[in-house]
Enzyme design. Structure first.
Site, PDB file in Angstrom:
ATOM      1  N   GLY A  34      29.574  31.528  77.128  1.00  0.00           N
ATOM      2  CA  GLY A  34      29.877  30.676  78.261  1.00  0.00           C
ATOM      3  C   GLY A  34      28.730  29.730  78.542  1.00  0.00           C
ATOM      4  N   ASP A  42      31.755  40.625  93.812  1.00  0.00           N
ATOM      5  CA  ASP A  42      32.423  39.916  92.713  1.00  0.00           C
ATOM      6  C   ASP A  42      33.269  40.877  91.889  1.00  0.00           C
ATOM      7  OD1 ASP A  42      33.151  37.720  91.218  1.00  0.00           O
ATOM      8  OD2 ASP A  42      31.431  37.828  89.880  1.00  0.00           O
TER       9      ASP A  42
END
EC number: 2.7.11.24
Length: 549
Positions: A23, A138
């Site tokens: 990423g 998260d």
């Protein structure tokens, strides 16, 4: 894999197998420890200390993983290795097969019993985190790791926040802005509330449960306003008192604009075969007011996970987690990096260069319990058994062993050849707690190996003094030193091997690759990149398209 992606000192310690993902902020590989043979996952964070925010996030994640790494449902951080450029950093984790997001996208793979088992383990991990006054912030399916034995590991503590250093009350638990996945954000986060509670994690758990039941996200909003719209037209509308308790400046205005929309129930979003207890738990988690949501400890007693409930295995810390750097203190990025390396080196008790040997995170010292050989896979319909783990090291007495403890579990202590990982050996004549005179019996089909005890330094010195010999040079045999009276080792003598003769198969290997399949011809070898799940039944199922946050 590009050779420039991995530093040389990391590649010398770990054999990189394949890349799992990449990423904007990092890259993850599957690798094997060359010293121990253990399969691990290596996460390289790009420019981890580029600014104060990224440096603080890296610092928090490593420190919190060191605190929680002994829990069976939280990922273990095995090592921390700085990169050669002093900007990137490598985090070495235990390896898992896949994540819950990939499993959900496979379609109807999870049976009802698997969903209950997965959610129970998520509640166990959340209870342990909240007992230390830490909020994950998260939780989402992509951060829930799984293996084929239906074991769950919660990961990615980069956005976690410790409340132990903050004063009690709403004024002390100020809500800071953070970028989490929108689909799993609690309403108070979307409304920019001035404080928060562990209820933000419970809302995220409700969204995860709903996604497992539905097969797709419950509230896939495309913006913050759209996200609130999807939530408020599904759950009961809050009262004005509940809105005022959030401390949001414009929550009343949002409710006025969205409150007149047509309502739908959670029942309409879920399949008709959804168990009633699952729907009841979902409604209790997706309450608008944070104080009306179930806590993790309360949810563990819900009928939906009743068959897995065992208080002895649902651990809780007896003290708050306090980070070495106060939550209110703001250090610069270089100061966070310096403080991080200093803390880990001090705790490892070794002053060697971290770039050469790694920092040796002490979370790997936690006692683990090997899984039983007869663990059921995700494809089976048999009730998955949550392994009874050894309690994490913490202050206070250890909880008693569960009545449902499997006697075939073998307690082991993980050690590595790296001195930074080694635990102090027991004293002379001592044995570790619970050890017997005979080695534990291994499960059937497992080959055991008994190694002799290494000689002590005293015995080595005595043997060296007793076996001292006069050393002389032997010019007739190459001039190398040799002990008088010592027997020559044939392997050290010059070997006159015959010249190799050409054979049938001494030609380019590319000649035969065309007949071995397109994958081998194109890649030079069979790659595992064709499947997202290793050594499990998940990879044989077709991938169904689904939305992603």
């Amino acid at each position: 894999m590009c050779a420039a992606e991995v530093d040389r000192h990391v590649a010398q310690r770990y054999l990189i197998k394949r890349r799992l993902g990449k990423g904007a902020y990092g890259i993850v590989w599957k690798a094997m420890d060359r010293r121990t043979g253990e399969v691990v996952a290596i996460k390289k964070i790009f420019d981890a200390f580029r600014d104060q925010i990224d440096a603080q996030r890296t610092f928090r994640e490593i420190m919190l993983l060191k605190e929680f790494g002994g829990h069976p449902n939280i990922i273990r951080l095995l090592d921390v290795i700085p990169a050669k450029n002093d900007r990137d950093i490598y985090l070495v984790f235990e390896s898992m097969d896949t994540d819950l997001n990939a499993v959900i996208q496979k379609g109807r793979l999870l049976k009802d019993i698997h969903k209950r088992c997965i959610f129970y383990q998520l509640l166990r991990a959340t209870k342990f985190i909240h007992s230390g006054r830490v909020i994950h912030r998260d939780q989402k399916p992509a951060n829930v790791l799984l293996d084929s034995a239906c074991r769950v590991k919660l990961c990615d503590f980069g956005l976690a926040r410790s409340l132990g250093d903050l004063p009690e009350g709403p004024g002390g638990q100020a809500l800071t802005e953070y970028v989490a996945t929108r689909w799993y954000r609690a309403p108070e986060v979307l409304l920019s509330s001035r404080w928060y509670t562990p209820g933000v994690d419970m809302w995220s758990l409700g969204c995860i449960l709903g996604e497992m039941l539905r097969g797709q996200p419950l509230f896939p909003g495309t913006s913050t306003f759209h996200q609130l719209e999807l939530i408020l037209k599904t759950i009961p509308l809050p009262s004005m008192e509940e809105l005022q308790d959030l401390g949001s400046d414009y929550s009343a205005l949002i409710l006025q604009n969205l409150g007149s929309r047509p309502q739908q129930t959670l029942d309409a979003l879920l399949p008709p075969d959804t168990p009633p207890e699952a729907l009841d738990l979902l409604k209790r988690l997706l309450a608008f007011a944070p104080d009306k949501r179930l806590s993790a400890e309360q949810a563990l007693q819900h009928p939906y996970v009743q068959r897995f409930h065992c208080p002895d295995r649902e651990w809780a810390r007896e003290s708050d987690v306090r980070l070495p750097v106060h939550e209110g203190d703001q250090l610069s990025a270089p100061e966070y990096r310096k403080r991080l390396y200093q803390i880990i080196l001090e705790q490892s008790g070794n002053s060697r260069s971290p770039r050469e040997e790694g920092l040796g995170v002490v979370a790997s010292r936690a006692e683990l319990r090997a899984s039983p050989a007869r663990t059921q896979s995700l494809k089976s319909g048999v009730l998955p058994q949550v392994p009874a783990e050894t309690p994490a090291r913490k202050r206070g007495p250890k909880p008693p062993r569960s009545p449902g403890h499997d006697p075939e579990h073998v307690e082991v202590r993980r050690q590595s050849s790296d001195p930074l990982f080694q635990l102090p050996p027991p004293g002379r004549g001592e044995r570790p707690p619970g050890a017997t005179g005979q080695p534990p019996s291994a499960p059937s089909g497992v080959k055991t190996q008994v190694r002799a005890m290494a000689p002590s330094l005293t015995s080595q010195a005595e043997a060296q003094a007793a076996n001292q010999a006069l050393i002389r040079s032997d010019p007739a045999r190459g001039g190398g030193p040799r002990a008088v009276g010592a027997r020559r080792v044939p392997s050290r003598l010059p070997r006159e091997a015959p010249e190799p003769r050409p054979g049938r198969r001494m030609f380019g290997i590319s000649v035969s690759q065309g007949a071995q399949g397109a994958a081998r011809a194109a890649l030079g070898g069979y790659s595992q990149a064709y499947g997202t799940v290793c050594r499990s039944a998940l990879g044989r199922l077709p991938l169904l398209p689904g939305p992603r946050a």
